[in-house]
Design a protein around this motif. Structure first.
Motif, mmCIF file in Angstrom:
data_model
loop_
_atom_site.group_PDB
_atom_site.id
_atom_site.type_symbol
_atom_site.label_atom_id
_atom_site.label_comp_id
_atom_site.label_asym_id
_atom_site.label_seq_id
_atom_site.Cartn_x
_atom_site.Cartn_y
_atom_site.Cartn_z
ATOM 1 N N LEU B 254 0.838 -1.203 0.000
ATOM 2 C CA LEU B 254 0.000 0.000 0.000
ATOM 3 C C LEU B 254 0.872 1.253 0.000
ATOM 4 O O LEU B 254 0.549 2.243 -0.671
ATOM 5 N N VAL B 335 -6.343 -4.722 0.237
ATOM 6 C CA VAL B 335 -5.029 -4.860 -0.372
ATOM 7 C C VAL B 335 -4.496 -6.263 -0.057
ATOM 8 O O VAL B 335 -4.772 -6.815 1.006
ATOM 9 N N ILE B 346 -8.204 -2.011 3.575
ATOM 10 C CA ILE B 346 -7.309 -0.847 3.531
ATOM 11 C C ILE B 346 -7.556 0.056 4.736
ATOM 12 O O ILE B 346 -6.637 0.618 5.315
ATOM 13 N N GLU B 350 -4.427 1.763 6.697
ATOM 14 C CA GLU B 350 -4.063 3.004 6.006
ATOM 15 C C GLU B 350 -3.440 4.026 6.960
ATOM 16 O O GLU B 350 -2.462 4.704 6.605
#
Lengths: 411, 443
Positions: B254, B335, B346, B350
């Protein structure tokens, strides 16, 4: 007039279409029956029920193509069971259909066949994409002109007028007037919750309005901002006699009085003699004011048929507020804005309130009713005591059918 | 024989594929407009759409109808002028329907190669495989008496190889479209040394008529577009491996995607782009390029993923298949943790990735800037601020930018193109980057 005629209990639905956050062109939107019921029932509620109604009129331009529906008069009983088996008629005069609905109701009052008439205007146009809608709307002109016409037929017609205006008086000069007309309309619409451009957040309206047109994508002399909206909506109003006012139990102070009107027709098969003039509108305005016995200086406000910004400019000249060729300057100098010499289209007009074609003529009367009776909310303008009059001009086609009405505030 | 004669009988090979269907659409729009010119009223235009099965061809015919209709609706102002002589067509609707019918009537779907034996122009968009391409091109060359021009959409195989192995006698040019061909403005054109001038001129005329931008590349495998893209993939994979020392696998993936997307102000991150193109397609192109270049390009990372069943690419309806990301309503929501082969939300990681990157400069979205009149100014200000920043994210973004600049410069130094501007033009028009990779944003 042989009888006093009043307008009361006006109602506008939202003008739905691009610009409104609730509008989604990919989803099914409310149909013509929804709008007729919403507007009709709202007006009936204000006049204490459909039992008080003698007749109904519905103005609509093109449901037969936009909605695959004709015979709209037979939708009237769906509004209320007390309208069942009562007279009802649908009238059509292109974009002047709404104005014709009101005038038809007036004539019933004057003829003595009715004391309370429900007048509705309705149109639902967002059923097809713009290029197909242009086909439907083109039927407001002579069908034999369509083949040689522009893909966007009516924008093409009024672009020709704008081209003639630019040629006669200057492109930049005209563009300033058109941009100011657009800006005025958006600013006015932001004050009216039912307006299609109510949520418009553009901080650079004049800059947007000044953008040069692109004839390869649209028409040669007008931008999208110079065009009225593609709209769905309805407006309704009660047209009543003095006896009618008593029957519905509403005082004259809540109404406005129709003191002059004209319904003027030109030959659809011919092109305008002078593209720089709205000749039929000019005659219509003069006739209505003559019948009312007033001068333009006594008007507090005007709702004019600005299907295109150039039609707004030309209307100021047709009224005589500006001399021929001076309309662009009159508008650019702020004389038609809400705090100007003569406020035009105080809730956004066709450019920004919206233009559900068959409803527009009724919507204009509702707006004048709200302004003269002090019920225009945020959009209210001052109505000076020495200017107790308001006026509407509703135009069908390229200045072919025009309905003009002069109203007076009731004391 | 002039160009107009050649346009009268065209073949598109691989017409139902992702690229082939787009090239077919472009040709249909080109030919139908020629057909409508008054001086061509007595001429017949034919496009043979050849693919492996009628099922696939039925799909492409439906796609064509939809796309031609959209094109006609959008261009009704121009169409109405063109149709003015057809006096029985009154409404826009009549004209649009006539245009769509005319366009579709040009196309002759076929599953047999023999249909190409009368064509003057052959657009080739089949699988990126030298033997397969050579075989089909040789067959047409041998059996077609019209000495057709071949326009290959290969994005990786040198044109001179196809020319020699299929015996085309220099009747071939590289004509690499970008996906989707009808929308993407750029065509990467690869001419043979001593190639036919009339073939080169034909491509230029076609591009001009269709409003396309030609960027010339030299005949080196991968040309500009894939020459850049494949090397960027290798850089991104190396960066991912390196970040895995500090982050969990999904977080590292990511992070690389965010750097290449948000911090470089691109339309999507590098892993998302790989997924969009297809991990299988990327791997295939690397292997093909590897055959012709000294520099090793093959990437075991991609092959491992394919072996585990992660392919990316798109479904028939245009939605994304699972790849590095999983999508919901067009948005990446999960992801891939490559090590455990599990998708992770995510949302749950994140914040940690953002903390790791710790970028303070306010980023612009690609969407926002692509429509801005002040794009250049904002980009300058943004990268100036990134230059000043000491955060991990800013440092990684600067390294990424410098490496992309180096890839672009090397393409020029290796003779893939005669100009650095061509590299920037392909990346900006074919990949929708707001700025070329060879720039001076990073000091």
């Amino acid at each position: 007039m042989q009888k006093r005629v009043f307008m009361v209990a006006g109602y506008n639905t939202v003008s739905l279409g691009s610009g409104r956050s609730e509008f989604n062109p990919k989803k099914e939107n409310p149909g013509i029956e929804h709008y007729m019921m919403e507007a009709g029932r709202a007006t009936l509620n204000m006049i204490n029920g459909a039992k008080n109604v003698d007749e109904s009129v519905v103005g609509n331009f093109m449901a037969s193509r936009f909605n695959n529906q004709a015979h709209l008069a037979a939708f009237i009983p769906s509004i209320d069971k007390d309208l069942l088996y009562k007279p009802s008629v649908r009238v059509e005069g292109a974009c002047a259909s709404g104005g014709l609905a009101v005038v038809t109701a007036v004539k019933s009052i004057l003829a003595g066949t009715a004391d309370v008439v429900l007048a509705i205007g309705v149109e639902v146009q967002n059923t097809v994409k713009a290029m197909y809608g242009a086909d439907h709307l083109a039927l407001a002109d002579y069908h034999k002109k369509r083949q040689a016409g522009h893909a966007y037929f009516f924008p093409g017609k009024f672009s020709d007028r704008a081209g003639a205006y630019a040629n006669a008086y200057g492109e930049e000069y005209m563009r300033k007037g058109l941009a100011q007309w657009y800006a005025n309309c958006i600013e006015n619409a932001r004050l009216c919750e039912t307006a299609q451009e109510y949520e418009n957040k553009n901080e650079h309206l004049i800059e947007t309005g000044l953008m040069p047109p692109d004839g390869s994508r649209f028409v040669d002399h007008l931008n999208f901002t110079d065009c009225s909206k593609v709209s769905d909506g309805a407006s309704a109003i009660a047209v009543v006699s003095e006896e009618g006012l008593k029957r519905i139990g509403i005082s004259a102070r809540e109404a406005i009085e129709l003191v002059g009107f004209a319904q003027t027709e030109d030959n659809i098969m011919e092109e305008p003699g002078d593209p720089l003039e709205l000749s039929t509108t000019k005659v219509s305005v003069q006739q209505a004011m003559q019948m009312a016995g007033i001068k333009k200086e006594q008007l507090a406000t005007v709702e004019t048929h600005d299907c295109f910004t150039i039609a707004g400019l030309l209307a100021t000249e047709a009224f005589g507020f500006a001399d021929k060729g001076k309309g662009a300057a009159f508008v650019a100098n702020g004389h038609t804005s809400r705090d100007g010499q003569i406020p035009f289209n105080t809730t956004g007009g066709l450019i920004a309130w919206g233009h559900p074609t068959g409803a527009t003529g009724v919507h204009q009367v509702v707006t004048i009713l709200e302004q003269l009776s002090g019920k225009a909310g945020q959009a209210q303008i001052p109505i000076p005591d020495d200017k107790p009059y308001g006026m509407t001009v509703n135009m069908g086609g390229n200045d072919k059918t025009v309905v003009s009405m002069v109203f007076k505030k009731c004391d | 024989m002039n160009n107009l004669d050649r346009y009268q009988n065209i073949t598109v090979l691989g017409a139902a594929g992702k690229m082939g269907s787009g090239i077919l659409l472009l040709n249909v729009l080109h030919s139908v407009r020629l057909m409508h010119q008054p001086q061509n009223a007595d001429k017949t235009f034919v496009i043979h759409a050849i693919d492996q099965s009628y099922e696939r061809l039925e799909g492409v015919m439906n796609y064509l109808k939809t796309q031609v209709l959209k094109w006609a609706e959008k261009n009704i102002v121009e169409l109405r002028k063109q149709f003015i002589r057809r006096s029985h067509l009154i409404d826009n609707k009549d004209i649009i329907e006539a245009f769509v019918n005319d366009a579709i009537s040009i196309v002759k779907p076929s599953v047999t190669i023999e249909s190409a034996y009368q064509s003057y122009l052959v657009f080739e968009a089949i699988i990126e495989d030298e033997a397969a391409k050579t075989d089909v091109l040789r067959k047409i060359k041998t059996n077609n008496p019209n000495h057709p021009f071949f326009l290959s959409n290969t994005s990786a195989i040198p044109i001179s190889i196809l020319d020699k192995k299929a015996g085309l006698e220099k009747h071939i040019i590289g004509c690499h479209f970008y996906n989707p061909p009808a929308v993407q403005k750029v065509i990467e054109v690869v001419e043979l040394k001593d190639g036919l001038p009339e073939l080169s001129q034909l491509v230029k005329d076609f591009a001009k008529h269709m409003g396309k931008l030609i960027v010339e590349a030299n005949d080196i495998a991968g040309f500009i577009g894939n020459g850049f893209f494949m090397r960027e993939i290798k850089y991104a994979v190396d960066l991912y491996e390196s970040l895995k020392k500090e982050l969990a696998p999904a977080e590292a993936l990511l992070a690389v995607d965010k750097i290449s997307h948000e911090l470089l102000v691109r339309p999507m991150g590098i892993f998302q782009l790989m997924g969009y193109v297809g991990i299988d397609v990327c791997s295939l192109i690397m292997r093909v390029m590897d055959n012709y270049l000294l520099e090793p390009l093959q990437c075991s990372f991609l092959d491992d993923l394919l072996n585990k069943g992660f392919r990316g690419g798109q479904n028939a309806d245009g939605t994304q298949k699972d790849g590095y990301f999983r999508y919901s309503k067009g948005k990446a929501v999960e992801v891939l943790d490559i090590d455990s082969q599990q998708y992770i939300s995510i949302d749950t990681i994140e914040a940690k990735v953002n903390d790791f990157l710790a970028v303070k400069t306010k980023t612009y979205s690609w969407n926002q800037l692509s429509r801005s009149k002040y794009k250049e100014k904002h980009l300058n200000e943004y990268f100036e601020s990134i230059n000043q920043e000491k955060s991990k994210g800013a440092s990684l973004a600067k390294d990424y930018m410098q490496s992309m600049k180096a890839i672009g410069q090397k393409l020029y130094e290796d003779g893939v193109t005669k100009s650095i501007d061509n590299v920037n033009a392909v990346m900006m028009n074919g990949f929708y980057y707001l700025y070329g990779p060879v720039n001076n944003f990073i000091k």
